[in-house]
Design an enzyme around this catalytic site. Structure first.
Site, mmCIF file in Angstrom:
data_model
loop_
_atom_site.group_PDB
_atom_site.id
_atom_site.type_symbol
_atom_site.label_atom_id
_atom_site.label_comp_id
_atom_site.label_asym_id
_atom_site.label_seq_id
_atom_site.Cartn_x
_atom_site.Cartn_y
_atom_site.Cartn_z
ATOM 1 N N CYS A 1 0.800 -1.010 -0.022
ATOM 2 C CA CYS A 1 0.023 -0.080 0.028
ATOM 3 C C CYS A 1 0.951 1.274 -0.197
ATOM 4 O O CYS A 1 1.456 1.658 -0.937
ATOM 5 C CB CYS A 1 -1.042 -0.246 1.283
ATOM 6 N N HIS B 1 -3.692 -5.566 1.129
ATOM 7 C CA HIS B 1 -3.185 -5.785 2.635
ATOM 8 C C HIS B 1 -3.728 -7.261 2.880
ATOM 9 O O HIS B 1 -4.729 -7.782 2.194
ATOM 10 C CB HIS B 1 -4.024 -4.904 3.476
#
Length: 484
Positions: free
Chosen positions: A329, A429
């Site tokens: 991310c 994630h």
């Protein structure tokens, strides 16, 4: 409602354990936290985000997480300001002093969400925030006594004996609360006791005598609690030493605004892996096989912090020497050539910052946040993956278009891989929570997989913690209070 004498007294895990206790009794249970402050967030089934602690509590209750379980989420972006998420969606950014004026209007959303959960449940277990004794913040409060009074919810107060002074913290809370707030508290719990519980019988008697509250139980320390996903940075640095017998070292630079660091938890459970948290002023370990850059709530500031620590130089040396790098991310965004912030998402509008230059991509920060549960496969090995995206920004460039990290079932590509294959980035994630992906990465790094089924491990710990609470808390009395 479970409130605490302070932060990190174990409220979140107690609520998770009680969710499992009462769900196993056949009740429809819902967790609820009116206001949370955390950069560890989870994506919900209804398309929003909540604190990860409430997602764990929902799992313990056997239900899908909902935005209504945490209607107000504050995500710190600086020492004095936070992004405000209401019922799952960003509504603005506010400084701490200004937030005091937001609270009254946020109470409407809080009570709306609480009402929705109450309508569908036999029992709602509410978690307070911080300390019940912060009477200086009582005006407009929506997180502790302000909520308890507005929703007419009975309170049990938790003190942590492990940090010392538990008698003073519980009795002192009674002393500073006004009479009407103190009357909401029906009992107390002393948490994290070590040793022979009988040695604190007199302490429990003194607290009950001085406060007039009923003793609900003395809960001994539960060692495996640290293996459950943590809510904040105190859980990131959980106690432990380096695993000298581990075959592979994974280095993780710790930045000020690190987020969703529970991505590391499954790796920490692998006996062949030594996850090394690199603190400020320390170099990246030369024996690391992989440097992992986690997510960030304020990517540009964390990128500048990495450069200030000299970790950018260490990273480039690590790659030259054959090491691998993975960015998750915000960490993925940092690995590119530039990060542009034309709209001032993370600060001054128009800011443009040079990235670490290890991937041929660039990122533009955009106002819309992407929230989605995802499945797919990594390229080119075809290993299945599952996880979630929760990010602001769009990333593109040759390494993304020509060498994407994954092909998602939603019909799009994700992430990027460098031409030499040593550097990769992804917006997904939960990558290592997927046993298939974690096994692939361990093999790639030269470590043997233990065969760990991570999700089953979490459920096993929740079950054992529920057994622990059943043994040491008066759960029947707790339920009787809620059903008054």
């Amino acid at each position: 409602m479970v409130q605490g004498t302070g932060s990190n007294v174990g409220k979140s895990l107690l609520v998770a354990g009680l969710c499992r206790v009462f769900a196993r009794r056949g009740l429809q249970v819902r967790p609820f936290k009116p206001q949370n402050m955390s950069n560890n967030a989870a994506v919900t089934a209804d398309g929003g985000e909540i604190g990860r602690a409430q997602a764990l509590q929902a799992r313990a209750a056997g239900v899908a997480p909902s935005v209504h379980m945490n209607p107000v989420l504050l995500k710190p972006q600086s020492e004095i300001g936070s992004q405000v998420v209401v019922q799952g969606h960003v509504v603005g950014t506010v400084r701490a002093r200004e937030y005091q004026f937001w609270k009254p209007r946020l109470l409407e959303a809080v009570l709306d969400s609480f009402g929705r959960l109450s309508d569908e449940a036999d029992l709602v277990l509410v978690e307070g925030a911080g300390s019940a004794s912060e009477v200086n913040l009582r005006a407009g409060d929506i997180a502790n006594m302000g909520f308890a009074r507005a929703a007419d919810v009975p309170v049990v107060l938790v003190g942590d004996i492990d940090r010392g002074g538990v008698i003073a913290s519980l009795v002192g809370t009674k002393a500073v609360l006004d009479e009407a707030d103190a009357a909401m508290i029906k009992g107390f719990i002393v948490n994290r006791f070590r040793g022979d519980p009988a040695l604190f019988d007199e302490g429990m008697r003194i607290i009950a005598e001085r406060t007039g509250w009923t003793a609900m139980g003395l809960v001994p320390h539960f060692a495996d609690a640290v293996r459950l996903p943590a809510e904040d940075g105190l859980g990131l640095r959980r106690a432990g030493t380096r695993r000298r017998n581990a075959s592979v070292v994974i280095a993780v630079p710790v930045t000020p605004w690190i987020s969703n660091f529970d991505d590391l938890d499954p790796l920490r459970e692998e006996p062949g892996i030594d996850v090394v948290l690199v603190e400020p002023g320390e170099p990246l370990p030369v024996d690391a096989a992989l440097v992992l850059l986690p997510g960030s709530k304020t990517t540009i500031d964390d990128l500048l912090y990495i450069r200030a620590q000299g970790w950018d130089i260490d990273l480039k040396a690590h790659v030259r020497q054959g090491g691998q790098v993975l960015g998750l991310c915000g960490g993925y965004q940092m690995l590119g050539q530039r990060i542009e912030d034309p709209f001032g998402i993370e600060g001054e509008a128009g800011r443009s910052v040079e990235g670490l230059g290890l991937l041929d991509v660039a990122t533009t920060l955009t106002a819309k946040k992407h929230l989605e549960a995802v499945t797919g496969v990594t390229i080119p090995d075809g290993t299945p993956l599952s996880g979630y995206e929760i990010h602001i920004g769009q990333t593109s460039g040759p390494d993304a278009s020509d060498r994407a990290f994954a092909r998602l079932d939603a019909g799009r590509l994700d992430g990027a891989v460098s031409a030499d294959g040593r550097v990769a980035g992804t917006y997904v994630h939960g990558l290592f929570t997927d046993d298939r992906q974690r096994k692939r990465w361990l093999e790639r790094l030269g470590a043997e997989s233990s065969g760990l089924a991570y999700e089953a491990l979490v459920d096993d710990i929740l079950d054992r913690f529920a057994d622990h609470l059943e043994a040491y808390l008066d759960c029947d009395r707790l339920f009787a209070i809620s059903a008054r």
